[in-house]
Enzyme design. Structure first.
Site, PDB file in Angstrom:
ATOM      1  N   ASP A  61       0.759  -1.253  -0.109  1.00 25.73           N
ATOM      2  CA  ASP A  61      -0.001  -0.113   0.077  1.00 25.73           C
ATOM      3  C   ASP A  61       0.791   1.250  -0.027  1.00 25.73           C
ATOM      4  OD1 ASP A  61      -2.044  -1.671   0.274  1.00 25.73           O
ATOM      5  OD2 ASP A  61      -2.249  -1.425   2.340  1.00 25.73           O
ATOM      6  N   TYR A 119       6.335 -10.212   6.922  1.00 20.16           N
ATOM      7  CA  TYR A 119       6.233  -8.644   7.069  1.00 20.16           C
ATOM      8  C   TYR A 119       6.745  -8.332   8.554  1.00 20.16           C
ATOM      9  CZ  TYR A 119       3.215  -8.028   2.847  1.00 20.16           C
ATOM     10  OH  TYR A 119       2.895  -7.833   1.677  1.00 20.16           O
TER      11      TYR A 119
END
Length: 268
Positions: A61, A119
């Site tokens: 994003d 992540y």
């Protein structure tokens, strides 16, 4: 007659500081939007106008960073892996960089060959803002029970339906994902900083950020313990917590299956 050159693939490891990017993926409806994919495509085409790609392994994003994004493209140029790293970086901006390259077969798509993604979300517990961390850490200025967060995180590990932990824009029919590990750990060099690492086969849109926000809400006492388990069971976004800011998130590593025949890589 000279036969046309054959295409071969190049697999890149790409790092970027996501602050000034509107995410990884090209946005055809907004030509003025700056994305990592467009910047990388421009660098590749500056060397080979007939190149095909890039094909990214994961979408990130706006504001999300990466240390180990993977992207492949096809080219007829016969540069070695080292040559691709050095040549492409001459055309990359200061906030994005090619970290490594490997020669692979033409058409290779790392998104389809992904086995695991990792992540890392970074938190800084500080009453006062630290300008040096403003683009890379979520500052938490209130008291948080780290032990409660760690206990809550254990409910995330395993194969679950994560429907409650996806943004409204994620319309995928299948929401079951497998997370192999979730680790809440302090920084060895800064007592203010803690990280939450997530390792899984795949992730939904905003899944890591919603999980992180929920853990923080439990740690600060805004949500009761057991919230993660109840949200997983209820499959309702309203049962989970806030969405953590994008700037604390880094795509750290992607593990992929390589094709049967691969060429040299650089750095080795």
């Amino acid at each position: 007659m000279t036969s046309p050159r054959q295409y071969r693939g190049v697999l890149l490891t790409v790092a970027y500081e996501g602050t000034a990017f509107s995410g990884w993926a090209s946005q055809k409806s907004a030509r003025t939007v700056r994305t990592v994919e467009d910047v990388l495509r421009g660098a590749i085409q500056s060397l080979d106008r007939n190149a095909r790609g890039p094909r990214g392994a994961s979408r990130t994003d706006a504001g999300v960073h990466a240390q180990g994004q993977l992207a492949a493209f096809d080219t007829t140029l016969e540069l070695p892996a080292r040559g691709w790293v050095l040549a492409l970086n001459q055309h990359m901006p200061d906030d994005a960089c090619i970290r490594a390259a490997r020669i692979v077969s033409a058409g290779y798509n790392p998104r389809l060959m992904s086995r695991m993604k990792r992540y890392r979300y970074s938190l800084v517990f500080d009453k006062v803002r630290d300008p040096s961390l403003r683009h890379s850490h979520w500052r938490i200025g209130y008291e948080v029970d780290i032990e409660a967060m760690t206990r809550e995180a254990s409910a995330i590990v395993g194969t679950h339906d994560f429907a409650a932990f996806r943004a409204a824009g994620d319309t995928r029919a299948t929401t079951t994902r497998t997370l192999m590990a979730v680790t809440v750990a302090p920084s060895p060099s800064d007592s203010r900083v803690w990280t939450i690492a997530y390792e899984g086969t795949a992730f939904l849109y905003n899944m890591v950020r919603i999980l992180t926000g929920t853990l923080v809400d439990v740690g600060r006492g805004h949500l009761p313990k057991g919230t993660i388990a109840r949200a997983l069971h209820g499959k309702n976004r309203a049962l989970a917590g806030q969405t953590a800011p994008a700037h604390g998130l880094v795509l750290e590593h992607i593990d992929v299956d390589l094709p049967g025949q691969v060429g040299e890589s650089w750095p080795p």
